[in-house]
Design a protein around this motif. Structure first.
Motif, mmCIF file in Angstrom:
data_model
loop_
_atom_site.group_PDB
_atom_site.id
_atom_site.type_symbol
_atom_site.label_atom_id
_atom_site.label_comp_id
_atom_site.label_asym_id
_atom_site.label_seq_id
_atom_site.Cartn_x
_atom_site.Cartn_y
_atom_site.Cartn_z
ATOM 1 N N ASP A 223 0.824 -1.212 0.000
ATOM 2 C CA ASP A 223 0.000 0.000 0.000
ATOM 3 C C ASP A 223 0.857 1.260 0.000
ATOM 4 O O ASP A 223 0.414 2.325 -0.424
ATOM 5 C CB ASP A 223 -0.922 0.005 1.230
ATOM 6 N N SER A 224 2.070 1.128 0.498
ATOM 7 C CA SER A 224 3.021 2.239 0.477
ATOM 8 C C SER A 224 4.408 1.641 0.294
ATOM 9 O O SER A 224 4.597 0.429 0.424
ATOM 10 C CB SER A 224 2.951 3.059 1.768
ATOM 11 N N LEU A 225 5.383 2.488 -0.022
ATOM 12 C CA LEU A 225 6.729 1.985 -0.260
ATOM 13 C C LEU A 225 7.720 2.815 0.551
ATOM 14 O O LEU A 225 8.293 3.793 0.072
ATOM 15 C CB LEU A 225 7.077 2.040 -1.755
ATOM 16 N N ASN A 226 7.874 2.419 1.796
ATOM 17 C CA ASN A 226 8.819 3.061 2.706
ATOM 18 C C ASN A 226 9.483 1.974 3.522
ATOM 19 O O ASN A 226 8.826 1.271 4.290
ATOM 20 C CB ASN A 226 8.109 4.044 3.640
ATOM 21 N N ALA A 227 10.792 1.814 3.363
ATOM 22 C CA ALA A 227 11.468 0.722 4.056
ATOM 23 C C ALA A 227 12.962 0.979 4.141
ATOM 24 O O ALA A 227 13.537 1.708 3.323
ATOM 25 C CB ALA A 227 11.207 -0.605 3.330
ATOM 26 N N ILE B 7 13.200 4.675 0.054
ATOM 27 C CA ILE B 7 13.922 3.451 0.378
ATOM 28 C C ILE B 7 15.300 3.825 0.914
ATOM 29 O O ILE B 7 16.022 4.612 0.296
ATOM 30 C CB ILE B 7 14.084 2.537 -0.860
ATOM 31 N N GLU B 8 15.664 3.253 2.051
ATOM 32 C CA GLU B 8 17.000 3.462 2.597
ATOM 33 C C GLU B 8 17.787 2.157 2.531
ATOM 34 O O GLU B 8 17.280 1.099 2.919
ATOM 35 C CB GLU B 8 16.915 3.972 4.039
ATOM 36 N N LEU B 9 19.022 2.267 2.021
ATOM 37 C CA LEU B 9 19.868 1.100 1.801
ATOM 38 C C LEU B 9 21.214 1.307 2.499
ATOM 39 O O LEU B 9 22.139 1.900 1.931
ATOM 40 C CB LEU B 9 20.076 0.871 0.295
ATOM 41 N N PRO B 10 21.352 0.842 3.733
ATOM 42 C CA PRO B 10 22.617 0.999 4.461
ATOM 43 C C PRO B 10 23.741 0.192 3.814
ATOM 44 O O PRO B 10 23.507 -0.817 3.151
ATOM 45 C CB PRO B 10 22.299 0.453 5.857
ATOM 46 N N GLY B 11 24.966 0.670 4.031
ATOM 47 C CA GLY B 11 26.132 -0.112 3.629
ATOM 48 C C GLY B 11 26.641 0.122 2.225
ATOM 49 O O GLY B 11 27.618 -0.505 1.804
ATOM 50 N N TRP C 234 13.170 -12.225 -1.148
ATOM 51 C CA TRP C 234 11.723 -12.299 -0.942
ATOM 52 C C TRP C 234 11.347 -11.846 0.464
ATOM 53 O O TRP C 234 10.324 -11.177 0.657
ATOM 54 C CB TRP C 234 11.213 -13.716 -1.205
ATOM 55 N N LYS C 235 12.183 -12.161 1.451
ATOM 56 C CA LYS C 235 11.926 -11.674 2.812
ATOM 57 C C LYS C 235 12.001 -10.153 2.865
ATOM 58 O O LYS C 235 11.194 -9.496 3.543
ATOM 59 C CB LYS C 235 12.939 -12.279 3.788
ATOM 60 N N ASP C 236 12.942 -9.584 2.144
ATOM 61 C CA ASP C 236 13.067 -8.127 2.127
ATOM 62 C C ASP C 236 11.869 -7.477 1.432
ATOM 63 O O ASP C 236 11.423 -6.395 1.825
ATOM 64 C CB ASP C 236 14.370 -7.714 1.443
ATOM 65 N N GLY D 213 6.529 -4.537 2.559
ATOM 66 C CA GLY D 213 5.074 -4.544 2.468
ATOM 67 C C GLY D 213 4.496 -5.341 1.322
ATOM 68 O O GLY D 213 3.261 -5.437 1.190
ATOM 69 N N PHE D 214 5.327 -5.919 0.477
ATOM 70 C CA PHE D 214 4.813 -6.774 -0.597
ATOM 71 C C PHE D 214 4.219 -8.037 0.022
ATOM 72 O O PHE D 214 4.729 -8.564 1.018
ATOM 73 C CB PHE D 214 5.932 -7.173 -1.551
ATOM 74 N N ARG D 215 3.165 -8.548 -0.600
ATOM 75 C CA ARG D 215 2.554 -9.791 -0.150
ATOM 76 C C ARG D 215 2.889 -10.889 -1.140
ATOM 77 O O ARG D 215 2.755 -10.701 -2.358
ATOM 78 C CB ARG D 215 1.039 -9.619 0.010
#
Length: 419
Positions: A9-13, A241-245, A403-405, A410-412
Motif C-alpha cells: 500500500d506504500s513503499l517506505n522501508a 527506500i533506505e539502503l545501508p552499507g 523475498w523476505k526483504d 510490504g509486498f505480499r
C-alpha cells in the motif's frame, strides 16, 4: 514452486542488502592466496560465495560449484597454482558455458588442465604447479572474470604477470575492482598503458577486510521506486527506500546504476549509513545507454523502461548470451508475456521502440535458473497486479533474502504450484 506477488500500500522501508558477491568472491581468493587465517568479514551468504568457501576449505579433490560461474573461473586459475590434482564441475548449464579462453591462457603460463568431457567446457581436471610463464595476450571483449582470474594469481607467479588486452575492453570497472582489491591485500598491480596491466611478483598479505553492500542488489530497489505509482491520499508518506552499507565512491561497477536511474526519476542521497532513495518529478522519455560496463543491470533497466513506457537502445550486451541463461533471449520471451516486443541486434543490443503485443492473462515469468530474471521481473507487480514468478528460489545465487526483504517492504507473497 511459484510466487504470486501483490504490491504494498506504500513503499517506505530500510533494507539491509546482501554483501557484494563480486567483492566477496575476489576477497576469498586473495585471502586463500595469502595463506592467512583472517577470513574476510561480512561475506555474502549467497550460493556463489558459499560454494567458494566450501571449495577453499580443505581443498576437496572433487569440487562442484553448481551454477556459480564466478567460482568456476576464479577457482580454475587458483587451482592451477595450488599443489594437488582436483576436478571442478558444475550444473548441466555450467557444463555448457565456455571456458576455453581462460584454460588456453593458463596453459600459456604452463598450467596443467584437462577437459574431462566436451573440449572447451567444464568439467576440468587441474593439477596445480609453479607456473613459469608471465606474459599473456587476451582479447579485451571476453568476460572480465577471465581477466580477473588471471590477474589475481599474478603475484604468486615467479616472474609476475604482464597482460596485454587487444581490441575493445569490456567491463573495465570489474577489472579495476579486482586491481583495487589486490592492492588491499598487498599486491602491486596497475595499468601501464590503456591496454596493458603489469602485476609484480610477490605475495599477498593476511589483512583484515570487510565486504561492502552489493550495488547490483540495490538496483532492484531503485527499480521498485521507479515503477511506484499511487492514487493514495496525501496522508500516505512519500515513497522512500533506505539502503545501508552502500559507499559513494565504490569500485563496484554497478554503482553507476545510480547515475542511470537519476534519468529515470530516482534521486540518490548519500548518508553516513548508506543511501536514501526518493523520487523526482523529471524522467527521460527515452534511454540510450552503452552497458558494456554494467551488463548485470541490463535486465533491471530493460524491465523498468518497458513498464514505464520509456523506449530504449542498450548496447554492449555481448556477454549476456553466456550468463546463467541466454539473457537476451529470456528477456525478449518473458516481456512478450507482459505485452512488450523487445528486439535484439547482433547478439549484443536490445531495443524497444514502443511496440506492444497482446499480454498474457495472469502472466507467469520463467526464470531459467537465473537469479536476475526473478529479481528484475518481481517489481513488475507494481504495474501488473497478477504477476507470478516461477522457481523463485533461484535468487539464492546472489540475494537469498530477496523475498523476505520484499515482505519487509510490504509486498505480499502467496506461494503456489507452477502450472
Amino acid at each position: 514452486m511459484q510466487y504470486l506477488l501483490t504490491r504494498p500500500d506504500s513503499l517506505n522501508a530500510t533494507i539491509q542488502l546482501p554483501a557484494s558477491k563480486s567483492i566477496s568472491n575476489r576477497a576469498l581468493i586473495l585471502h586463500a592466496l595469502s595463506g592467512g587465517t583472517t577470513l574476510p568479514a561480512n561475506l555474502s551468504d549467497c550460493d556463489d560465495t558459499r560454494v567458494m568457501v566450501r571449495a577453499l576449505d580443505g581443498h576437496p579433490q572433487h569440487i562442484d560449484i553448481m551454477a556459480a560461474g564466478t567460482a568456476m573461473r576464479f577457482l580454475t586459475a587458483y587451482l592451477s597454482v595450488t599443489p594437488g590434482t582436483r576436478v571442478i564441475t558444475g550444473t548441466e548449464r555450467m557444463q555448457q558455458r565456455p571456458i576455453r579462453i581462460l584454460v588456453d591462457a593458463l596453459r600459456t603460463l604452463g598450467a596443467q588442465i584437462d577437459y574431462i568431457g566436451n573440449e572447451g567446457f567444464p568439467p576440468l581436471r587441474i593439477t596445480g604447479s609453479r607456473l613459469q610463464g608471465h606474459e599473456i595476450e587476451l582479447a579485451g571483449n571476453v568476460s572480465s572474470q577471465y581477466i580477473s582470474a588471471l590477474l589475481m594469481i599474478g603475484p604468486v607467479l615467479p616472474r609476475g604477470l604482464e597482460l596485454h588486452l587487444t581490441g575493445d575492453i569490456i567491463s573495465r570497472p570489474y577489472i579495476n575492482l579486482t586491481l583495487q582489491l589486490m592492492h588491499s591485500f598487498g599486491a602491486n598491480a596497475q595499468w601501464t598503458a590503456p591496454d596493458r596491466i603489469k602485476v609484480e611478483p610477490g605475495s599477498y598479505q593476511d589483512v583484515p577486510f570487510t565486504v561492502e553492500s552489493d550495488w547490483s542488489a540495490a538496483s532492484y530497489w531503485y527499480e521498485m521506486l521507479a515503477l511506484w505509482s499511487s492514487d493514495a491520499d496525501d496522508s500516505v508518506a512519500a515513497p522512500c527506500i533506505e539502503l545501508p552499507g552502500l559507499l559513494p565512491h565504490s569500485h563496484q561497477g554497478d554503482s553507476r546504476g545510480a547515475e542511470v536511474f537519476a534519468r529515470l526519476g530516482i534521486h540518490t542521497e548519500y548518508t553516513a549509513q548508506g543511501v536514501r532513495l526518493t523520487r523526482t518529478s523529471t524522467c527521460a522519455d527515452r534511454l540510450d545507454e552503452d552497458m558494456t560496463d554494467i551488463p548485470d543491470l541490463a535486465q533491471t533497466f530493460v524491465v523498468t523502461c518497458c513498464l514505464k513506457g520509456i523506449t530504449f537502445r542498450f548496447t554492449g550486451l555481448q556477454t549476456l548470451k553466456i550468463k546463467e541463461t541466454d539473457r537476451i533471449c529470456a528477456l525478449i520471451t518473458e516481456l512478450r508475456k507482459l505485452g512488450y516486443v523487445v528486439r535484439s541486434e547482433q547478439d549484443s543490443i536490445l531495443t524497444w521502440d514502443g511496440e506492444r503485443c497482446p499480454a498474457s492473462d495472469a502472466p507467469a515469468i520463467d526464470t531459467y535458473e537465473d537469479h536476475r530474471m526473478a529479481m528484475a521481473f518481481a517489481p513488475a507487480c507494481l504495474v501488473r497486479p497478477d504477476i507470478r514468478i516461477n522457481n523463485p528460489q533461484v535468487v539464492s545465487k546472489s540475494y537469498p533474502n530477496y523475498w523476505k526483504d520484499l515482505q519487509v517492504a510490504g509486498f505480499r507473497i502467496t506461494e503456489g504450484t507452477e502450472s
